[in-house]
Design an enzyme around this catalytic site. Sequence first.
Site, PDB file in Angstrom:
ATOM      1  N   ARG A  50     -31.334  20.407  60.901  1.00 28.42           N
ATOM      2  CA  ARG A  50     -30.794  20.354  59.542  1.00 28.42           C
ATOM      3  C   ARG A  50     -31.927  20.555  58.539  1.00 28.42           C
ATOM      4  O   ARG A  50     -32.818  19.711  58.433  1.00 28.42           O
ATOM      5  CB  ARG A  50     -30.109  19.011  59.275  1.00 28.42           C
ATOM      6  CG  ARG A  50     -28.828  18.804  60.050  1.00 28.42           C
ATOM      7  CD  ARG A  50     -28.148  17.527  59.576  1.00 28.42           C
ATOM      8  NE  ARG A  50     -26.876  17.295  60.241  1.00 28.42           N
ATOM      9  CZ  ARG A  50     -26.016  16.326  59.924  1.00 28.42           C
ATOM     10  NH1 ARG A  50     -26.342  15.483  58.945  1.00 28.42           N
ATOM     11  NH2 ARG A  50     -24.898  16.188  60.580  1.00 28.42           N
ATOM     12  N   ASP A  52     -33.597  20.924  54.742  1.00 28.21           N
ATOM     13  CA  ASP A  52     -33.398  20.327  53.426  1.00 28.21           C
ATOM     14  C   ASP A  52     -33.118  21.392  52.381  1.00 28.21           C
ATOM     15  O   ASP A  52     -33.265  22.590  52.626  1.00 28.21           O
ATOM     16  CB  ASP A  52     -34.652  19.538  53.016  1.00 28.21           C
ATOM     17  CG  ASP A  52     -34.886  18.310  53.876  1.00 28.21           C
ATOM     18  OD1 ASP A  52     -33.908  17.777  54.438  1.00 28.21           O
ATOM     19  OD2 ASP A  52     -36.057  17.890  53.998  1.00 28.21           O
ATOM     20  N   ARG A 201     -43.141  19.080  55.830  1.00 26.73           N
ATOM     21  CA  ARG A 201     -43.653  19.235  54.469  1.00 26.73           C
ATOM     22  C   ARG A 201     -44.688  18.171  54.131  1.00 26.73           C
ATOM     23  O   ARG A 201     -45.631  18.423  53.366  1.00 26.73           O
ATOM     24  CB  ARG A 201     -42.501  19.220  53.474  1.00 26.73           C
ATOM     25  CG  ARG A 201     -41.616  20.462  53.580  1.00 26.73           C
ATOM     26  CD  ARG A 201     -40.285  20.270  52.896  1.00 26.73           C
ATOM     27  NE  ARG A 201     -40.469  19.911  51.503  1.00 26.73           N
ATOM     28  CZ  ARG A 201     -39.531  19.284  50.776  1.00 26.73           C
ATOM     29  NH1 ARG A 201     -38.372  18.935  51.329  1.00 26.73           N
ATOM     30  NH2 ARG A 201     -39.760  19.012  49.514  1.00 26.73           N
TER      31      ARG A 201
END
Length: 269
Positions: A50, A52, A201
Amino acid sequence: MIRVRLDVAYDGTDFSGWAVQPTRRTVAGELTTVLTRLFGAVEGLTVAGRTDAGVHATGQVCHVDVPDERWAALSSTLLRKLAGLLPLDVRVHTAAEVPPEFDARFSALSRRYEYRVTDAVAGAEPLRRHDTVAWPRPLDLDALNAAAAGLVGEHDFAAFCRRKEHATTIRAVNRLDWRRDPDGILVATVQADAFCQQMVRSLVGAQLFVGDGRRDPSWPAGLLSRRVRADEVTVAPAHGLALVEVRYPDDPSELRLRSEQTRRRRDAD
């Protein structure tokens, strides 16, 4: 019902991530709408990872169960129909029947991401502004790779993750390195069995502070002793990140075993 694997690419710029959300535009929402229009009924749209809001994909994988009679009627023309019905920022490159044991999430062996950064004084090229982050300071490739080396392996990445209740932050990173391409763009490659939310990230954000000289190369690895998120770690912007590959067992007979192993590990967590 027939299980179908879809290999998907998308520009995440205008999406609120993968997962369906009421009143928000998402990749899964767009796919579900079009698949339902074509097949009448679909079940269990499941994705490998999934992403973002703002994150892209060139190698995303999902599976969905569709009625067998509709699959028989549509399979030969499905890609062309999807190309005509999906928005231009979502493409399905392949659609193939797979064994019912195939699970896009739990059968996966690894996920590989790339993160693009430019340290050019002029910033990102206009045609790459949606997938390349402009960093305001010069970046040293050797320093970036020195920071990356300390993060490879199986560790508790709690300092780099948005924690979810009853979810583990232990992950096995088997590749993390940087290169500078001929056009000057710095590209980080990170591969692991799985990732927790915002992990990639956050790892990139920590390394960028090393690359521009504001932190020592040992600093990111030193955060692995933390059991809570490190507030001093900057989460790198979403638009530099893309999911580029998901790997699965080559032998279909291994799919069920891989899914069972992954589920047991998640349950134990």
